[in-house]
Design an enzyme around this catalytic site. Sequence first.
Site, PDB file in Angstrom:
ATOM      1  N   ARG A  60       0.834  -1.283   0.181  1.00 29.20           N
ATOM      2  CA  ARG A  60      -0.065   0.107  -0.007  1.00 29.20           C
ATOM      3  C   ARG A  60       1.046   1.266   0.004  1.00 29.20           C
ATOM      4  O   ARG A  60       0.567   2.280  -0.852  1.00 29.20           O
ATOM      5  CB  ARG A  60      -0.933   0.020   1.245  1.00 29.20           C
ATOM      6  N   LYS A 169       0.731 -19.396   6.333  1.00 31.58           N
ATOM      7  CA  LYS A 169      -0.039 -19.514   7.406  1.00 31.58           C
ATOM      8  C   LYS A 169      -0.448 -18.381   8.022  1.00 31.58           C
ATOM      9  O   LYS A 169       0.246 -17.487   8.003  1.00 31.58           O
ATOM     10  CB  LYS A 169       0.682 -20.552   8.199  1.00 31.58           C
ATOM     11  N   ASP A 198       4.024 -24.622   4.982  1.00 31.72           N
ATOM     12  CA  ASP A 198       4.085 -24.783   6.520  1.00 31.72           C
ATOM     13  C   ASP A 198       5.811 -24.996   6.427  1.00 31.72           C
ATOM     14  O   ASP A 198       6.467 -26.017   5.839  1.00 31.72           O
ATOM     15  CB  ASP A 198       3.689 -26.119   6.919  1.00 31.72           C
ATOM     16  N   HIS A 199       6.450 -23.869   7.081  1.00 30.83           N
ATOM     17  CA  HIS A 199       7.805 -23.818   6.796  1.00 30.83           C
ATOM     18  C   HIS A 199       8.692 -25.085   7.545  1.00 30.83           C
ATOM     19  O   HIS A 199       9.729 -25.232   7.196  1.00 30.83           O
ATOM     20  CB  HIS A 199       8.306 -22.457   7.391  1.00 30.83           C
ATOM     21  N   GLU A 237      10.094 -23.086  22.946  1.00 31.06           N
ATOM     22  CA  GLU A 237      10.761 -21.953  22.487  1.00 31.06           C
ATOM     23  C   GLU A 237      11.303 -21.014  23.702  1.00 31.06           C
ATOM     24  O   GLU A 237      10.193 -20.958  24.822  1.00 31.06           O
ATOM     25  CB  GLU A 237       9.613 -21.087  21.510  1.00 31.06           C
ATOM     26  N   ASP A 256      -1.291 -21.151  16.351  1.00 30.17           N
ATOM     27  CA  ASP A 256       0.194 -20.738  15.877  1.00 30.17           C
ATOM     28  C   ASP A 256       1.168 -22.003  15.740  1.00 30.17           C
ATOM     29  O   ASP A 256       1.859 -21.760  14.625  1.00 30.17           O
ATOM     30  CB  ASP A 256       0.732 -19.938  17.150  1.00 30.17           C
ATOM     31  N   HIS A 261       2.624 -26.623  12.361  1.00 29.18           N
ATOM     32  CA  HIS A 261       3.823 -27.417  12.588  1.00 29.18           C
ATOM     33  C   HIS A 261       3.798 -28.684  13.189  1.00 29.18           C
ATOM     34  O   HIS A 261       4.470 -29.680  12.806  1.00 29.18           O
ATOM     35  CB  HIS A 261       4.893 -26.410  13.066  1.00 29.18           C
ATOM     36  N   LYS A 361       5.895 -21.007  24.558  1.00 32.98           N
ATOM     37  CA  LYS A 361       6.732 -19.972  24.378  1.00 32.98           C
ATOM     38  C   LYS A 361       7.268 -19.517  25.913  1.00 32.98           C
ATOM     39  O   LYS A 361       6.804 -19.923  26.907  1.00 32.98           O
ATOM     40  CB  LYS A 361       6.126 -18.693  23.974  1.00 32.98           C
TER      41      LYS A 361
END
Length: 512
Positions: A60, A169, A198-199, A237, A256, A261, A361
């Site tokens: 944008r 995702k 999906d990395h 994580e 998430d 994953h 996390k």
Amino acid sequence: MSTSTNCPDFVSTATKVPPSVAVIFGATGDLTHRKIVPAFYHLQKNGHLPEGFAIIGFARRPKTDAEFRKDLKEALDKFSHTKPVDEKVWKELEQHIYYQQGDLPNVEDYKKLGERIKSLPEAKIFGENALYYLATAPEFFGPVAMNLAAAGLAQKKGANHLRRLIVEKPFGIDLASAQKLNEEIQHAFPESSIYRIDHYLGKETVQNLLYFRFGNSIYEPLWDHKYIDHVQITVAETVSVEGRGGYYDEAGAVRDMLQNHMMQLFSLIAMEPPAVLDAESIRDEKVKVLRAVATPKPDYILANSVRAQYGAGILNGKQIPAYRQEDRVKPNSLTETYVALKLEIDNWRWSGVPFYLRTGKALAKQFTEINIVFRRPPGALFAGAANRIYRNRLRIRIQPNEGIHLHFNTKTPSQPTLQTVGMDFSYRQDTAHYFPEAYERLICDALLGESTLFTRSDEVEQSWRIIDAFKDAWKNQETDYIPLYAPGSMGPVEGDEMLRRDGRSWASLTND
Ligand code: BG6
């Protein structure tokens, strides 16, 4: 998982992708900076981009090509996984990078995009070939795909033309929204041209799961309920939500990490061998195993799942705020930053074998691993031994310190007892090989039309079916309470208790 068309070797054999324009929607966003542009840079560096390849950023904000290139270079210097950035390679790439200002909902801007694509000097070579990358906020995935179709940019102009769509995702927020999104994008592009990212599937060690399982004869005969006691999948994580509060408070750990994953790791570990290593055969098997997970009942879910949120505390020596105090998180949020749950597969191979999945996390350690825990041998022979017989364990380390470790028992020298010892393989010991980043591999595969490492529509929907059952059961519980855990811990005690009730425990973090 590789076929002859995959980017097979990122060092020597320079597999060139077809000349094409890659249009990135959401070109000024975080993902473009952190992952997509570094991936294109490495593809260029390793000789995979052909003459006549161009990249257009669509977003944008007004910007010139020069300003856009400068922003990308700054991001590349920061986020490239190989450093320093090779200035010569960047110069070669940047002259083929352009910027097109436009509004995502405005179909007229897509017509202008079409004109711009035609006017590029590279267009003489890439012709009608285009790859569209949806790196926007998720609510735009469907509208962008439909606007591309409305502007005549989605349809192939000839059988050999390449018109492909990469979708990031999260793919929907539940089964109904995923189905709607599938309908919208399939209205614009055929399923065979859609590449849902999906990395985790682009990670070398995740691809290795199939090579390891089906490339050895010593593990597969043991890979079932007769020998395996249970399976653990952990994605831990240390990062907190750090500035992603707005997105995360809606998503939580379940949407998430778990729905995508972790469910990918789950299906790769549990699936049957495919007939051949091609995209459809592999994805058929992944869908089959997901279908064999019966939709769990609310009572089962409440007894076999734990959600929790991190409170305030010390993480890596630094004081961090409680999740509820993070920017753009509701002060009374019940969103989980940790989830642990048990899944069961109702088929001949896995009947009676629980799969425990957990992710969180702000935990003590950053690691992703799968532990295959084997049954204990009969104990009679060692009944008199002072120590117990530990279960054999195969630990597959996805990241970091990628490797495979087998834990087994031997005699303790000079004592009549058993000790647990290990055999270790470390991926990085072989330094001759280049480790591509997941996005390099995935973008290269999408350009080559290789869809093995992307999720198919039915796969996404099956995964949501299971996850929705959990979300519904939690929602109907109508509680205004969520357990807290200390940052820097391995989650709430409830997560440990869930396994203890089953006579098990999470694999320890020793030998890291
Ligand atoms: C992303 C999630 O998909 O994966 C992030 O949105 C998470 O919250 C990340 O941190 C983890 O990816 P990786 O490759 O660092 O394990």
